[in-house]
Design a protein around this motif. Structure first.
Motif, PDB file in Angstrom:
ATOM      1  N   ILE A  22       1.020  -1.640  -0.029  1.00  0.00           N
ATOM      2  CA  ILE A  22      -0.169   0.131   0.023  1.00  0.00           C
ATOM      3  C   ILE A  22       0.998   1.299   0.060  1.00  0.00           C
ATOM      4  CG2 ILE A  22      -2.176   1.381   1.106  1.00  0.00           C
ATOM      5  CD1 ILE A  22      -2.545  -1.859   2.439  1.00  0.00           C
ATOM      6  N   GLU A  23       1.388   2.096  -1.093  1.00  0.00           N
ATOM      7  CA  GLU A  23       2.004   2.924  -1.246  1.00  0.00           C
ATOM      8  C   GLU A  23       1.500   4.058  -2.569  1.00  0.00           C
ATOM      9  OE1 GLU A  23       5.800   2.383  -2.000  1.00  0.00           O
ATOM     10  OE2 GLU A  23       5.546   1.084  -3.480  1.00  0.00           O
ATOM     11  N   SER A  24       1.453   5.454  -2.749  1.00  0.00           N
ATOM     12  CA  SER A  24       1.278   5.847  -3.661  1.00  0.00           C
ATOM     13  C   SER A  24       2.359   5.888  -4.364  1.00  0.00           C
ATOM     14  CB  SER A  24       0.895   7.498  -3.747  1.00  0.00           C
ATOM     15  OG  SER A  24       1.854   8.136  -2.879  1.00  0.00           O
ATOM     16  N   GLU A  25       3.753   5.537  -4.424  1.00  0.00           N
ATOM     17  CA  GLU A  25       4.688   5.409  -5.929  1.00  0.00           C
ATOM     18  C   GLU A  25       4.774   4.945  -6.364  1.00  0.00           C
ATOM     19  OE1 GLU A  25       8.268   7.353  -6.685  1.00  0.00           O
ATOM     20  OE2 GLU A  25       7.178   7.823  -4.728  1.00  0.00           O
ATOM     21  N   GLY A  26       4.456   5.458  -7.592  1.00  0.00           N
ATOM     22  CA  GLY A  26       4.180   4.650  -8.895  1.00  0.00           C
ATOM     23  C   GLY A  26       3.003   4.466  -9.496  1.00  0.00           C
ATOM     24  N   ARG A  27       2.197   4.780  -8.288  1.00  0.00           N
ATOM     25  CA  ARG A  27       0.567   4.263  -8.562  1.00  0.00           C
ATOM     26  C   ARG A  27      -0.316   5.554  -9.531  1.00  0.00           C
ATOM     27  NH1 ARG A  27       0.501  -0.832  -4.948  1.00  0.00           N
ATOM     28  NH2 ARG A  27      -2.352  -0.689  -6.208  1.00  0.00           N
ATOM     29  N   ASP A  28      -1.369   4.404 -10.212  1.00  0.00           N
ATOM     30  CA  ASP A  28      -2.298   5.617 -10.667  1.00  0.00           C
ATOM     31  C   ASP A  28      -2.777   6.361  -9.659  1.00  0.00           C
ATOM     32  OD1 ASP A  28      -1.204   5.169 -13.427  1.00  0.00           O
ATOM     33  OD2 ASP A  28      -3.124   3.645 -13.795  1.00  0.00           O
ATOM     34  N   TYR A  29      -3.955   7.113  -9.882  1.00  0.00           N
ATOM     35  CA  TYR A  29      -4.618   8.417  -9.463  1.00  0.00           C
ATOM     36  C   TYR A  29      -5.240   9.103 -10.011  1.00  0.00           C
ATOM     37  CZ  TYR A  29      -1.637  12.391 -10.470  1.00  0.00           C
ATOM     38  OH  TYR A  29      -0.997  13.243 -10.974  1.00  0.00           O
ATOM     39  N   PHE A  30      -6.752   9.643  -9.776  1.00  0.00           N
ATOM     40  CA  PHE A  30      -7.535  10.856 -10.407  1.00  0.00           C
ATOM     41  C   PHE A  30      -7.813  11.661  -9.714  1.00  0.00           C
ATOM     42  CE2 PHE A  30      -9.936   7.246  -8.815  1.00  0.00           C
ATOM     43  CZ  PHE A  30     -11.168   7.481  -8.011  1.00  0.00           C
ATOM     44  N   HIS A  41      -6.756   5.469  -6.063  1.00  0.00           N
ATOM     45  CA  HIS A  41      -7.755   4.138  -5.452  1.00  0.00           C
ATOM     46  C   HIS A  41      -7.216   2.379  -5.795  1.00  0.00           C
ATOM     47  CE1 HIS A  41     -12.241   3.673  -5.952  1.00  0.00           C
ATOM     48  NE2 HIS A  41     -11.871   2.354  -6.834  1.00  0.00           N
ATOM     49  N   LYS A  42      -7.923   2.058  -4.707  1.00  0.00           N
ATOM     50  CA  LYS A  42      -7.692   0.406  -4.289  1.00  0.00           C
ATOM     51  C   LYS A  42      -6.299  -0.003  -4.902  1.00  0.00           C
ATOM     52  CE  LYS A  42      -9.951  -3.621  -6.147  1.00  0.00           C
ATOM     53  NZ  LYS A  42     -10.918  -4.401  -7.547  1.00  0.00           N
ATOM     54  N   LEU A  43      -5.798   0.574  -3.156  1.00  0.00           N
ATOM     55  CA  LEU A  43      -4.359   0.018  -3.474  1.00  0.00           C
ATOM     56  C   LEU A  43      -4.089  -1.442  -2.703  1.00  0.00           C
ATOM     57  CD1 LEU A  43      -2.876   3.189  -2.341  1.00  0.00           C
ATOM     58  CD2 LEU A  43      -2.619   2.335  -4.053  1.00  0.00           C
ATOM     59  N   GLY A  44      -5.274  -2.638  -1.823  1.00  0.00           N
ATOM     60  CA  GLY A  44      -5.315  -3.378  -1.692  1.00  0.00           C
ATOM     61  C   GLY A  44      -6.478  -3.553  -1.183  1.00  0.00           C
ATOM     62  N   GLN A 119       5.142   3.102   3.691  1.00  0.00           N
ATOM     63  CA  GLN A 119       4.447   1.614   2.693  1.00  0.00           C
ATOM     64  C   GLN A 119       3.626   1.436   4.006  1.00  0.00           C
ATOM     65  OE1 GLN A 119       8.492   0.466   1.629  1.00  0.00           O
ATOM     66  NE2 GLN A 119       8.006   0.173  -0.713  1.00  0.00           N
ATOM     67  N   GLY A 120       2.668   0.618   3.343  1.00  0.00           N
ATOM     68  CA  GLY A 120       1.746  -0.493   4.405  1.00  0.00           C
ATOM     69  C   GLY A 120       1.832  -1.756   3.343  1.00  0.00           C
ATOM     70  N   VAL A 121       0.991  -2.881   4.368  1.00  0.00           N
ATOM     71  CA  VAL A 121       1.113  -3.912   3.538  1.00  0.00           C
ATOM     72  C   VAL A 121      -0.258  -4.508   4.020  1.00  0.00           C
ATOM     73  CG1 VAL A 121       3.564  -4.727   3.429  1.00  0.00           C
ATOM     74  CG2 VAL A 121       1.695  -5.248   5.582  1.00  0.00           C
ATOM     75  N   ASN A 122      -0.737  -5.344   2.876  1.00  0.00           N
ATOM     76  CA  ASN A 122      -1.942  -5.798   2.984  1.00  0.00           C
ATOM     77  C   ASN A 122      -1.755  -7.741   2.927  1.00  0.00           C
ATOM     78  OD1 ASN A 122      -4.980  -6.586   3.057  1.00  0.00           O
ATOM     79  ND2 ASN A 122      -4.968  -6.521   1.194  1.00  0.00           N
TER      80      ASN A 122
END
Length: 169
Positions: A22-30, A41-44, A119-122
Motif C-alpha cells: 500500500i503506497e502511492s509511489e508509482g501508482r495511478d490516481y485520479f 484508488h484500490k491499493l489493496g 509503505q503499508g502492507v495488506n
C-alpha cells in the motif's frame, strides 16, 4: 535447518505472492474534491468471508531484540490484514506463502522485507506472517482486518530443529 533471513526491500513485485503493498509511489490516481485531492484508488483489497465484517484498529508495538529468532508465524484464514504505519517509521515483515492449506510451513520459503515508513502492507487471506515487527518502541499502525465468528488466527511453531534468524544490518 539453520537460516539467517536476508531482509529485502519491499516492492510490489517481490511481495505479490503474499499480498499488496500500500503506497502511492508509482501508482495511478485520479483527481477528486474539485481537483484538490489525488485519489490512489484500490491499493489493496479487504478480503472477508461471508460472516466477517471489516474493522479498523490501531496497534501500538514494542521493538523486539535482534537478532530475532523466528519461532512462529500466524495466518488469518477468514480475512486479509493490513498494516499502515502512522508515524512514518520503517518496519519489518517476515512472511511465508499460503501453501496447500495445511498447518505446515516450509522454512526455505520464509522471506523478510523492510517496509519504508511510506509503505503499508495488506496480507492476503491465509498468508503466514510474523506478528508486527516495529523498529521503534510505541510505534503505531492502522490495522484493517476482520471481526466475526470463528477462530481467525492460526499459529504455527517451527520444530526446534529449524532455526530462523532475523538480523538487522
Amino acid at each position: 535447518m539453520i537460516k539467517t533471513l536476508k531482509i529485502e526491500p519491499l516492492t510490489r513485485e517481490a511481495f505479490a505472492p503474499f499480498g499488496d503493498v500500500i503506497e502511492s509511489e508509482g501508482r495511478d490516481y485520479f483527481m477528486i474534491n474539485n481537483g484538490s485531492t489525488r485519489r490512489y484508488h484500490k491499493l489493496g483489497e479487504v478480503q472477508l468471508d461471508e460472516q466477517g465484517q471489516g474493522i479498523i484498529s490501531i496497534f501500538r508495538a514494542k521493538t523486539l531484540e535482534y537478532p530475532l529468532a523466528i519461532k512462529m508465524l500466524e495466518r488469518h484464514p477468514f480475512g486479509s490484514q493490513s498494516f499502515i504505519p502512522l508515524f512514518g517509521h520503517d518496519f519489518l515483515l517476515v512472511v511465508a506463502p499460503v501453501g496447500d492449506g495445511s498447518m505446515n510451513i516450509d522454512p526455505s520459503t520464509v522471506r523478510a522485507f523492510r517496509a519504508s515508513g511510506r509503505q503499508g502492507v495488506n496480507y492476503h487471506r491465509g498468508v503466514w506472517h510474523h506478528p508486527i515487527l516495529a523498529l521503534r518502541d510505541d510505534d503505531e499502525f492502522l490495522v484493517v482486518d476482520r471481526s466475526g465468528p470463528g477462530n481467525n488466527c492460526d499459529e504455527f511453531f517451527f520444530d526446534e530443529s529449524v532455526q530462523l534468524s532475523l538480523e538487522l544490518g
